[in-house]
Design an enzyme around this catalytic site. Structure first.
Site, PDB file in Angstrom:
ATOM      1  N   TYR A   1       0.826  -1.206   0.000  1.00 17.07           N
ATOM      2  CA  TYR A   1       0.000   0.000   0.000  1.00 17.07           C
ATOM      3  C   TYR A   1       0.862   1.258   0.000  1.00 17.07           C
ATOM      4  O   TYR A   1       0.628   2.158  -0.813  1.00 17.07           O
ATOM      5  CB  TYR A   1      -0.961   0.009   1.192  1.00 17.07           C
ATOM      6  CG  TYR A   1      -1.892   1.198   1.189  1.00 17.07           C
ATOM      7  CD1 TYR A   1      -3.052   1.200   0.413  1.00 17.07           C
ATOM      8  CD2 TYR A   1      -1.607   2.328   1.944  1.00 17.07           C
ATOM      9  CE1 TYR A   1      -3.899   2.294   0.385  1.00 17.07           C
ATOM     10  CE2 TYR A   1      -2.448   3.426   1.933  1.00 17.07           C
ATOM     11  CZ  TYR A   1      -3.599   3.407   1.160  1.00 17.07           C
ATOM     12  OH  TYR A   1      -4.418   4.504   1.142  1.00 17.07           O
TER      13      TYR A   1
ATOM     14  N   GLU B   1       1.394   6.424  -6.972  1.00 17.96           N
ATOM     15  CA  GLU B   1       0.236   7.143  -7.502  1.00 17.96           C
ATOM     16  C   GLU B   1       0.423   8.652  -7.346  1.00 17.96           C
ATOM     17  O   GLU B   1       0.251   9.424  -8.298  1.00 17.96           O
ATOM     18  CB  GLU B   1      -1.042   6.696  -6.774  1.00 17.96           C
ATOM     19  CG  GLU B   1      -1.472   5.271  -7.088  1.00 17.96           C
ATOM     20  CD  GLU B   1      -2.740   4.880  -6.347  1.00 17.96           C
ATOM     21  OE1 GLU B   1      -3.616   5.762  -6.172  1.00 17.96           O
ATOM     22  OE2 GLU B   1      -2.873   3.707  -5.960  1.00 17.96           O
TER      23      GLU B   1
END
Length: 221
Positions: free
Chosen positions: A147, A154
Site C-alpha cells: 500500500y 500514484e
C-alpha cells in the site's frame, strides 16, 4: 428459488474473481519480464492493455456492493477503485510523457501483486467456502508494504504529470459554451493530490482494522 439464485451468485463471483486474477497475473508477469529484459522505460507499453482491462473490470465491484452480491462497503470500495481508474486512464493513458517513468513500474508491480492475491483469495472462498490460512495471511499482510509503495507511486505520477496536463487542453471544457460550464483538468489533478492527503491514511487505517479482525478470527477458528 433462493438456492438457485445463491448458486448463480456463487458461480458468477467465482468466474469473475478468477478471470480478473488471471488478468492481474498477466500484468505482473509482463511487468517483471519487461523490467528484466528491457528496463523500466518499456514496462507501460508491455502491460497497457491487460492493465486497462483488469483495472476497469473493478467497476463491477461497485455494482456488486450496490446490489448486495458482496458485503464490501461502498465507502471503502469507491475511493480506491476511483483513484485507480483515474491513474489508469487520466494519468497513465492520457499523459504519454510519464509512461516511461520508473514510478510506473513500482505502481504496476504493487497493484498487480496486491490484486492477484486479493482476487485469488475471494476466488478460493467462492469455490471452497474458505481460503487457506497462508492466503488469508497474504491477503491481510502484504498491503503493509504494497500500500505505501502503491500510494507513493500514484501521488508521484500525478505530481510529475502536472506540467504536461497544464500544457494540454485534453479533457478541459472552456467557456463560453452552451452549458455555461468550464472544467480544467490541471486543477482537477491538484484536487486529486489534495484528496490523497486525508484519504490515504483513512484507507490504510481501515485496512489495518480489517487485518486485525480477520487474523484474530482465523486464530479462534
Amino acid at each position: 428459488m433462493a438456492r438457485i439464485l445463491s448458486l448463480l451468485r456463487r458461480l458468477y463471483l467465482t468466474v469473475y474473481n478468477w478471470a480478473v486474477f488471471l488478468g492481474w497475473s498477466q500484468v505482473l508477469f509482463l511487468a517483471v519480464k519487461t523490467l528484466k529484459d528491457s528496463g523500466h522505460e518499456h514496462v507501460y507499453n508491455a502491460v497497457e492493455k491487460p492493465l486497462q482491462l483488469a483495472q476497469t473490470a473493478a467497476v463491477l465491484e461497485i455494482l456488486h456492493g450496490l446490489v448486495g452480491l458482496v458485503r464490501s462497503p461502498i465507502t471503502a470500495t469507491l475511493p480506491q477503485i476511483g483513484s485507480r481508474l483515474y491513474l489508469t486512464w487520466v494519468i497513465l493513458y492520457s499523459v504519454p510523457e510519464i509512461q516511461s517513468h520508473f514510478l510506473v513500474t513500482s505502481l504496476v508491480i504493487s497493484w498487480s501483486i496486491t490484486e492477484s492475491i486479493r482476487y485469488s483469495f475471494f476466488g478460493m472462498k467462492e469455490v471452497l467456502g474458505f481460503a487457506p490460512s497462508w492466503l488469508l495471511w497474504l491477503r491481510y499482510s502484504t498491503f503493509l508494504l504494497l500500500y505505501p509503495t502503491g500510494i507513493s507511486s500514484e501521488v508521484g505520477l500525478v505530481y510529475f504529470a502536472l506540467p504536461y496536463i497544464k500544457e494540454s487542453d485534453k479533457y478541459c471544457i472552456r467557456m463560453p459554451n452552451k452549458w455555461n460550464f468550464s472544467f480544467d483538468n490541471f486543477y482537477a489533478a491538484i484536487l486529486a493530490l489534495g484528496i490523497y492527503i486525508p484519504g490515504s491514511p483513512h484507507l490504510f487505517g481501515y485496512m489495518l482494522a480489517q487485518r486485525k479482525k480477520a487474523l484474530s478470527k482465523s486464530k479462534k477458528e
